[in-house]
Scaffold this motif. Structure first.
Motif, PDB file in Angstrom:
ATOM      1  N   UNK A   1       9.212   2.466  -8.528  1.00  0.00           N
ATOM      2  CA  UNK A   1       8.604   2.289  -7.310  1.00  0.00           C
ATOM      3  C   UNK A   1       9.748   2.949  -6.058  1.00  0.00           C
ATOM      4  N   UNK A   2      10.803   2.453  -6.354  1.00  0.00           N
ATOM      5  CA  UNK A   2      12.061   2.872  -5.403  1.00  0.00           C
ATOM      6  C   UNK A   2      12.092   4.446  -5.346  1.00  0.00           C
ATOM      7  N   UNK A   3      12.192   4.972  -6.633  1.00  0.00           N
ATOM      8  CA  UNK A   3      12.353   6.475  -6.620  1.00  0.00           C
ATOM      9  C   UNK A   3      11.289   7.253  -6.258  1.00  0.00           C
ATOM     10  N   UNK A   4       9.917   6.645  -6.268  1.00  0.00           N
ATOM     11  CA  UNK A   4       8.983   7.394  -5.990  1.00  0.00           C
ATOM     12  C   UNK A   4       8.474   7.218  -4.262  1.00  0.00           C
TER      13      UNK A   4
ATOM     14  N   UNK B   1       1.671   2.471 -23.322  1.00  0.00           N
ATOM     15  CA  UNK B   1       2.434   1.342 -24.006  1.00  0.00           C
ATOM     16  C   UNK B   1       3.846   1.138 -23.377  1.00  0.00           C
ATOM     17  N   UNK B   2       4.342   0.060 -23.569  1.00  0.00           N
ATOM     18  CA  UNK B   2       5.654  -0.146 -23.370  1.00  0.00           C
ATOM     19  C   UNK B   2       6.222   0.107 -21.986  1.00  0.00           C
ATOM     20  N   UNK B   3       7.593   0.724 -21.695  1.00  0.00           N
ATOM     21  CA  UNK B   3       8.006   0.826 -20.317  1.00  0.00           C
ATOM     22  C   UNK B   3       7.132   1.651 -19.330  1.00  0.00           C
ATOM     23  N   UNK B   4       6.543   2.694 -19.832  1.00  0.00           N
ATOM     24  CA  UNK B   4       5.704   3.618 -19.228  1.00  0.00           C
ATOM     25  C   UNK B   4       4.261   2.878 -18.520  1.00  0.00           C
ATOM     26  N   UNK B   5       3.859   1.859 -19.464  1.00  0.00           N
ATOM     27  CA  UNK B   5       2.485   1.281 -19.110  1.00  0.00           C
ATOM     28  C   UNK B   5       3.280   0.365 -17.994  1.00  0.00           C
ATOM     29  N   UNK B   6       4.259  -0.153 -18.053  1.00  0.00           N
ATOM     30  CA  UNK B   6       4.524  -1.148 -16.766  1.00  0.00           C
ATOM     31  C   UNK B   6       4.899  -0.230 -15.477  1.00  0.00           C
ATOM     32  N   UNK B   7       5.278   0.913 -15.851  1.00  0.00           N
ATOM     33  CA  UNK B   7       5.601   1.815 -14.697  1.00  0.00           C
ATOM     34  C   UNK B   7       4.356   2.348 -14.044  1.00  0.00           C
ATOM     35  N   UNK B   8       3.305   2.291 -14.692  1.00  0.00           N
ATOM     36  CA  UNK B   8       1.955   2.864 -14.330  1.00  0.00           C
ATOM     37  C   UNK B   8       1.503   1.683 -13.401  1.00  0.00           C
ATOM     38  N   UNK B   9       1.453   0.499 -14.220  1.00  0.00           N
ATOM     39  CA  UNK B   9       0.922  -0.625 -13.683  1.00  0.00           C
ATOM     40  C   UNK B   9       1.444  -1.008 -12.192  1.00  0.00           C
ATOM     41  N   UNK B  10       2.605  -0.884 -12.279  1.00  0.00           N
ATOM     42  CA  UNK B  10       3.273  -0.989 -10.894  1.00  0.00           C
ATOM     43  C   UNK B  10       2.914  -0.076  -9.700  1.00  0.00           C
ATOM     44  N   UNK B  11       2.715   1.166 -10.040  1.00  0.00           N
ATOM     45  CA  UNK B  11       2.263   2.159  -9.160  1.00  0.00           C
ATOM     46  C   UNK B  11       1.166   1.890  -8.752  1.00  0.00           C
ATOM     47  N   UNK B  12       0.175   1.562  -9.649  1.00  0.00           N
ATOM     48  CA  UNK B  12      -1.329   1.227  -9.197  1.00  0.00           C
ATOM     49  C   UNK B  12      -1.289  -0.108  -8.355  1.00  0.00           C
ATOM     50  N   UNK B  13      -0.540  -0.981  -8.718  1.00  0.00           N
ATOM     51  CA  UNK B  13      -0.567  -2.298  -7.862  1.00  0.00           C
ATOM     52  C   UNK B  13      -0.154  -1.704  -6.312  1.00  0.00           C
ATOM     53  N   UNK B  14       0.522  -0.602  -6.042  1.00  0.00           N
ATOM     54  CA  UNK B  14       0.774  -0.330  -4.796  1.00  0.00           C
ATOM     55  C   UNK B  14      -0.069   0.872  -4.162  1.00  0.00           C
ATOM     56  N   UNK B  15      -1.290   1.096  -4.937  1.00  0.00           N
ATOM     57  CA  UNK B  15      -2.258   1.925  -4.541  1.00  0.00           C
ATOM     58  C   UNK B  15      -2.632   3.245  -5.306  1.00  0.00           C
TER      59      UNK B  15
ATOM     60  N   UNK C   1       0.826  -1.186   0.011  1.00  0.00           N
ATOM     61  CA  UNK C   1      -0.112  -0.045  -0.220  1.00  0.00           C
ATOM     62  C   UNK C   1       0.682   1.366   0.001  1.00  0.00           C
ATOM     63  N   UNK C   2       1.970   1.193  -0.485  1.00  0.00           N
ATOM     64  CA  UNK C   2       3.080   2.242  -0.531  1.00  0.00           C
ATOM     65  C   UNK C   2       2.526   3.595  -1.115  1.00  0.00           C
TER      66      UNK C   2
END
Ligand code: COA
Length: 283
Positions: free
Chosen positions: A240-243, A28-42, A14-15
């Protein structure tokens, strides 16, 4: 459909609960993955790019995969009024902006003599002006939230890679902005960092650019110090680390996430590739 990008086995789930991400290029691509990861953390997210259909599809797929709140707003980052509208829509939907990822980019391989005036300007406008425009439009909200910005960069200019002067010079200037903004926004509580990804499998960038980089004859990646091509997950973890609060005293840094690749990857057949450039297919 892209592969699952889930960093919750490594970082607390829940970061980013109650926080909001605005991400250009998030369809798409890398930025879609960055978004998905951030959303999985809430985090709730707004993704923007030019193609509304592609964006809507990506947002729907990510909502289904994560159960999170993600909306799509079509905007060309080259147009200040379009990014101001995207910021306004983000505030209307979610009320705040804590995180900004500047990921929208355009690139292709082009020898100097085949790079038209307009082609050079186009990439500078998408990458550099797009990064400036969106950050300027979102900056007051980021200050209010004491947020964090990640500029997606590239290592191309570290070695002056052939066929890449347009993207390389845009990314060099973006790295400069990372530092200028770290200094100007730091006292407002906003951290500003960059991520320079190496070759990430199955992305548009990889498809478009891989022809210019040397790999070993059998198509493997033994010239990369850490011995493998990157995955979207590698960039998601850095994001996720940098944010996170784990990086609360880190600003003005562009983190290279490439397995050491830029230090050992040479252009294919240099100098023949610049003396006798091939006619390149447009992908
Ligand atoms: N090689 C050389 N020049 C190229 C090119 C290529 N592969 N692709 C486009 N150009 C030139 C065009 O010919 C045009 O110049 P001209 O008017 O002198 O002919 C100029 O670039 C602009 O192209 P256009 O297609 O009008 O721009 P656009 O804004 O619609 O597209 C691009 C921008 C070119 C960057 C396009 O590839 C794009 O939108 N890419 C987004 C995705 C992407 O590239 N991601 C990369 C991640 S690494």
């Amino acid at each position: 459909m892209s592969s699952v990008v889930d960093t919750t086995q490594i970082f607390k789930e829940n970061l980013f609960a109650g926080k909001v991400l605005l991400c250009s290029g998030g369809g798409s691509g890398i930025c879609r993955g960055m978004t998905e990861a951030m959303v999985r953390h809430g985090a709730k997210a707004v993704i923007i790019s030019r193609s509304k259909d592609k964006l809507e599809k990506a947002a729907a797929e990510m909502r289904q995969a994560t159960g999170g709140e993600i909306i799509a707003v079509a905007a060309d980052v080259r147009k200040p009024e379009a990014v101001e509208n995207a910021v306004q829509k983000t505030i209307e939907a979610f009320g705040r902006i804590d995180f900004l990822i500047n990921g929208a980019a355009g690139n292709f391989l082009a020898p100097f003599q085949d790079l038209s005036y307009n082609a050079f300007r186009t990439v500078i406008e998408i990458d550099l002006l797009g990064t400036f425009n969106l950050t300027k439009a979102a900056s007051e909200h980021l200050k209010k939230a004491k947020g964090s910005i990640i500029n997606v960069s590239a290592t191309l200019y570290y070695t002056g890679l052939p066929y890449q002067q347009h993207a390389g010079s845009a990314k060099a200037a973006i790295d400069a902005l990372t530092k200028h903004w770290a200094v100007e926004l730091g006292p407002h509580g906003v951290r500003v960092n960059g991520i320079s990804p190496g070759p990430i499998g199955s992305t548009v960038g990889m498809k478009k650019l891989s022809g210019a980089f040397r790999r070993d004859e059998n198509g493997g990646h033994s010239s990369i110090p850490l011995g493998r091509q990157g995955e979207t997950m590698d960039i998601a973890q850095a994001t996720v680390f940098l944010n996170s609060q784990g990086a609360s005293w880190i600003t003005g840094v562009t983190l290279v996430v490439d397995g050491g690749c830029w230090m050992t990857t040479a252009p294919v057949n240099y100098p023949q590739m610049v003396l006798n450039p091939p006619k390149l297919a447009r992908l």
